[in-house]
Design a protein around this motif. Structure first.
Motif, PDB file in Angstrom:
ATOM      1  N   VAL A   1       0.831  -1.206   0.000  1.00  0.00           N
ATOM      2  CA  VAL A   1       0.000   0.000   0.000  1.00  0.00           C
ATOM      3  C   VAL A   1       0.868   1.259   0.000  1.00  0.00           C
ATOM      4  O   VAL A   1       0.531   2.253  -0.652  1.00  0.00           O
ATOM      5  CB  VAL A   1      -0.957  -0.010   1.210  1.00  0.00           C
ATOM      6  N   MET A   2       2.000   1.223   0.696  1.00  0.00           N
ATOM      7  CA  MET A   2       2.900   2.378   0.717  1.00  0.00           C
ATOM      8  C   MET A   2       3.429   2.680  -0.680  1.00  0.00           C
ATOM      9  O   MET A   2       3.484   3.843  -1.106  1.00  0.00           O
ATOM     10  CB  MET A   2       4.050   2.127   1.686  1.00  0.00           C
ATOM     11  N   PHE A   3       3.814   1.651  -1.420  1.00  0.00           N
ATOM     12  CA  PHE A   3       4.293   1.856  -2.792  1.00  0.00           C
ATOM     13  C   PHE A   3       3.177   2.389  -3.675  1.00  0.00           C
ATOM     14  O   PHE A   3       3.381   3.294  -4.483  1.00  0.00           O
ATOM     15  CB  PHE A   3       4.845   0.547  -3.359  1.00  0.00           C
ATOM     16  N   VAL A   4       1.975   1.832  -3.514  1.00  0.00           N
ATOM     17  CA  VAL A   4       0.838   2.290  -4.316  1.00  0.00           C
ATOM     18  C   VAL A   4       0.517   3.743  -4.007  1.00  0.00           C
ATOM     19  O   VAL A   4       0.109   4.510  -4.883  1.00  0.00           O
ATOM     20  CB  VAL A   4      -0.390   1.388  -4.057  1.00  0.00           C
ATOM     21  N   GLY A   5       0.715   4.161  -2.760  1.00  0.00           N
ATOM     22  CA  GLY A   5       0.427   5.533  -2.367  1.00  0.00           C
ATOM     23  C   GLY A   5       1.201   6.561  -3.154  1.00  0.00           C
ATOM     24  O   GLY A   5       0.750   7.708  -3.322  1.00  0.00           O
ATOM     25  N   HIS A   6       2.345   6.176  -3.701  1.00  0.00           N
ATOM     26  CA  HIS A   6       3.146   7.103  -4.509  1.00  0.00           C
ATOM     27  C   HIS A   6       2.602   7.253  -5.927  1.00  0.00           C
ATOM     28  O   HIS A   6       3.119   8.065  -6.707  1.00  0.00           O
ATOM     29  CB  HIS A   6       4.601   6.626  -4.559  1.00  0.00           C
TER      30      HIS A   6
END
Length: 500
Positions: free
Chosen positions: A61-66
């Motif tokens: 989710v952190m990667f997708v947030g970018h």
């Protein structure tokens, strides 16, 4: 027992009484530290395993947030729905192995652990089949429920790529419970750490280098989960620590599927009822006067609870293992003593975590999630209630572990049903919407539910006949065994129970 003997011997001298009491205290002291050490050697690695496994989804989710807010919203929604509809249910079903494998290992019926493992993997994979239909059509379902169309499309596509993770989960959780029952937990920590490090690289590669976008995070999650399965399976196959408990595949492993379901379904219901009640708070928060502010606050608080719960969850795994092993071995008083030690550790851990929230994190935790001063202030307001939940979480986690170790999953399911759906959520709704306590009312309602659960499980544990539980454990092993228990083993266990 020593005190009872003193009362029954009126002619005993005072000096002899003091000596007998000091000898009893010394015996208890000599048992305390070994038992504490056994539990911590299981709990600490299991805390790491749980945190590392939880981090796989967080990293994705952190990667997708970018990639933007739309991608972040869709991936977060897909993860939430996937947890409610699939992951939590499979985890609950796999928890039946804490009873079955733990008691069989204590009874030295090592071959049965391999049979239970094969049985659970088959059942969990069959259970996963209808869930795949829901995940494949998640986008349509979310739109039908009134969710934002754009977010629903992203969530639907993300969920489709998460389907391989579902079946990987159906393999990995039984393998984890299989190793946990034998107290083989440190290798799982190393495997989980290896998987997480590779997952970070995979996410970066899939999303930014190969151009899969937000779908790349779900693809990477599937690859990482299957890598975790492969490493766990290889360890079980080739490790000398498992050469007694895993021999080979056998048709005999699938002969008592009904007996497995009797524990697996209540185990799943027990866990899901609790998880779903907290997910219900998110839905209720959307109906409050300022839904954006209060939903954001609630999600931040729930994230804190999930992270902090990893510690009592590890302690819960430890007491479940110790209780099931001792009951299977026919040592009811040792099981009772393990419960006492774990309960004390749970209380101390709960006090420490609650103090951490109130002293260090109360005024700074909100800033880690949001730059909005209103959100930060709301999080700070909720911290005292959150601290109360964290403390009770520690207590109920320990008692839930005792329930799994004894095979009380049905009692646990009824307790959760009454605590959260008859007391907790109704109180939360009344306080939030009738008395206008808003988000604070939601938390107070859940505190009431958790208090009822903790008190109920505490009373059940307090009035337990441990000798009877040990006999039940041996009966469960006898009824599930592909071959009868050795007569000598049964006799020695029964003698231990009678002596206790």
């Amino acid at each position: 027992m020593a005190d009872q003997e003193l009362l029954q011997e009126p002619l005993i001298s005072r000096e002899e009484a003091v000596h007998l009491k000091s000898t009893t205290n010394l015996r208890t002291h000599n048992r305390l530290w070994p038992e504490t050490g056994k539990q911590l050697r299981i709990a600490l690695p299991m805390i790491c395993v749980n945190l590392l496994w939880y981090s796989l989804n967080v990293v994705s989710v952190m990667f997708v947030g970018h990639l933007g807010t739309l991608a972040l919203s869709g991936a977060s929604l897909a993860n939430s729905v996937a947890n409610v509809t699939g992951s939590s249910f499979l985890l609950g079903m796999a928890s039946a192995l804490e009873t079955l494998c733990g008691q069989a290992y204590g009874a030295k019926q090592y071959h049965m652990l391999g049979s239970y493992l094969q049985r659970s993997i088959l059942v969990l994979n069959v259970t996963s089949l209808p869930v795949t239909v829901l995940w494949w059509n998640m986008g349509y379902v979310l739109r039908a429920l009134g969710q934002n169309p754009e977010i629903s499309v992203v969530a639907g596509e993300y969920a489709r790529w998460m389907i391989p993770s579902l079946f990987a989960y159906a393999f990995s959780q039984p393998l984890i419970k299989f190793l946990q029952a034998q107290s083989v937990v440190l290798p799982m920590t190393l495997i989980s750490l290896t998987t997480l490090l590779l997952h970070i690289t995979l996410c970066w590669l899939m999303i930014f280098k190969l151009g899969f976008g937000y779908s790349g995070a779900a693809i990477a999650l599937g690859i990482s989960n299957w890598l975790n399965v492969a490493l766990l399976a290889a360890y079980v196959k080739f490790s000398p620590l498992c050469n007694k408990t895993w021999t080979s595949f056998s048709r005999e492993a699938y002969r008592d599927l009904g007996g497995f379901f009797k524990l697996a379904i209540p185990s799943a219901v027990m866990l899901c009822l609790e998880i779903w009640s907290f997910e219900g708070l998110v839905i209720l928060s959307g109906l409050l006067p300022d839904p954006q502010l209060q939903t954001s606050t609630l999600i931040i608080c729930l994230t804190n609870l999930e992270l902090m719960y990893m510690v009592p969850f590890g302690l819960s795994a430890a007491v479940s293992t110790r209780v099931s092993n001792e009951l299977g071995a026919g040592h009811p008083q040792a099981a009772k003593f393990a419960v006492t030690v774990s309960f004390v550790m749970g209380v101390l851990e709960g006090v420490a975590m609650a103090a951490l929230l109130l002293s260090l994190l109360r005024n700074i935790d909100g800033w880690a999630f949001s730059n909005d001063a209103r959100v930060v202030n709301y999080v700070s307001r909720c911290m005292p209630l959150l601290a109360a939940i964290v403390f009770m979480d520690s207590i109920q986690a320990i008692l839930s572990g005792v329930a799994r170790g004894c095979g009380w999953q049905d009692l646990g399911a009824y307790t959760n049903l009454g605590s959260f759906y008859i007391v907790g959520l109704p109180c939360a709704i009344i306080l939030a919407f009738t008395f206008h306590f808003n988000d604070l009312g939601l938390w107070i309602g859940m505190i009431a539910g958790m208090a009822v659960k903790s008190i109920t499980l505490c009373l059940i544990t307090l009035f337990t006949d441990w000798d009877k539980q040990a006999m039940k454990a041996m009966g469960r092993i006898d009824s599930s065994a592909t071959t009868n228990l050795p007569i000598q083993t049964n006799d020695s266990q029964k003698e231990d129970i009678l002596v206790c």
